[in-house]
Motif scaffolding. Structure first.
Motif, PDB file in Angstrom:
ATOM      1  N   GLY A 184      -9.704  -3.159  -6.657  1.00 26.36           N
ATOM      2  CA  GLY A 184     -10.221  -2.790  -5.340  1.00 26.36           C
ATOM      3  C   GLY A 184      -9.058  -2.471  -4.436  1.00 26.36           C
ATOM      4  N   SER A 185      -8.994  -3.138  -3.309  1.00 31.13           N
ATOM      5  CA  SER A 185      -7.905  -2.870  -2.367  1.00 31.13           C
ATOM      6  C   SER A 185      -6.800  -3.921  -2.451  1.00 31.13           C
ATOM      7  N   ALA A 186      -6.789  -4.721  -3.505  1.00 26.87           N
ATOM      8  CA  ALA A 186      -5.781  -5.776  -3.629  1.00 26.87           C
ATOM      9  C   ALA A 186      -4.922  -5.580  -4.870  1.00 26.87           C
ATOM     10  N   GLU A 244       1.826  -4.853  -4.856  1.00 24.18           N
ATOM     11  CA  GLU A 244       0.785  -4.549  -3.868  1.00 24.18           C
ATOM     12  C   GLU A 244       0.742  -3.047  -3.536  1.00 24.18           C
ATOM     13  N   SER A 265      -4.590  -1.669  -9.087  1.00 23.63           N
ATOM     14  CA  SER A 265      -5.095  -2.687  -8.170  1.00 23.63           C
ATOM     15  C   SER A 265      -6.542  -3.007  -8.531  1.00 23.63           C
ATOM     16  N   ASP A 269      -5.369   2.489  -7.584  1.00 27.36           N
ATOM     17  CA  ASP A 269      -6.081   2.273  -8.847  1.00 27.36           C
ATOM     18  C   ASP A 269      -5.640   3.264  -9.918  1.00 27.36           C
ATOM     19  N   GLY A 287       0.804  -1.220   0.000  1.00 24.62           N
ATOM     20  CA  GLY A 287       0.000   0.000   0.000  1.00 24.62           C
ATOM     21  C   GLY A 287       0.830   1.260   0.000  1.00 24.62           C
ATOM     22  N   LYS A 301      -1.758  -1.169  -4.110  1.00 25.54           N
ATOM     23  CA  LYS A 301      -3.142  -0.915  -3.689  1.00 25.54           C
ATOM     24  C   LYS A 301      -3.665   0.411  -4.239  1.00 25.54           C
ATOM     25  N   GLY A 354      -0.730   4.372   0.407  1.00 28.08           N
ATOM     26  CA  GLY A 354      -1.656   5.405   0.837  1.00 28.08           C
ATOM     27  C   GLY A 354      -1.159   6.250   1.992  1.00 28.08           C
TER      28      GLY A 354
END
Length: 174
Positions: A65-67, A36, A63, A40, A10, A38, A12
């Motif tokens: 969604g969140s994967a 990974e 990604s 988009d 991630g 995460k 974020g």
């Protein structure tokens, strides 16, 4: 040439982006492959928050969604072309601007479940068939080769055997 690979889990968090930026600035890789992410989408402003100036050329697989999410970034020492991508791989062809050496990198983030993993290995095999020259496959396979790589005693011998069989069938050097 220095290549770095990193499952970032991630992008974020501002602290994580700063840590990644600092590590890349200190280690000065020529190519970096993230798994990974995460994310988009990645705009230039977001990329600048975790990629030093020398790594602003990049290809990206969003990604789901969140994967997942893959990013391969490179310096101006290379020209690059994205050859193929899917949620589980990002294949990029590189050519060195100094000596015209060419090679391909397949950046992977494999599915975690057995059913999708078999399809993933088939997809990778098909991808490698279409490549010429040197190929490097790297990333997060979400599987292990040997029992000592596992952080607990819950060992899935069948998965381990499937992974090792695939490596052997592809004549891949780990």
């Amino acid at each position: 040439m220095k290549i770095a690979t990193w499952n970032v889990r991630g992008l974020g968090c501002d602290k994580k982006k700063a840590l990644i930026f600092q590590s890349l600035a200190e280690n000065k890789p020529d190519i970096v492959c993230f798994q990974e992410t995460k994310l988009d989408t990645i705009c230039p402003l977001l990329a600048a928050s975790f990629l030093p100036r020398n790594l602003r050329n990049f290809s990206f697989q969003p990604s789901l969604g969140s994967a997942g999410g893959l990013l391969t970034a490179w310096s101006n020492l290379f020209s690059a072309t994205v050859l193929s991508s899917s949620p589980s791989h990002l294949t990029t062809s590189f050519c060195s601007s100094s000596d015209n050496t060419s090679f391909s990198i397949i950046n992977v983030y494999a599915p975690c479940d057995d059913q999708h993993r078999i399809l993933f290995f088939d997809e990778l095999s098909t991808t490698t068939l279409n490549l010429t020259g040197s190929v490097m496959i790297l990333g997060d396979f979400n599987i292990y080769r040997y029992p000592h790589e596992k952080n607990n005693d819950n060992i899935n011998w069948s998965e381990m055997e499937t992974f090792n069989d695939w490596i052997n069938s592809e004549s891949v050097t780990p």
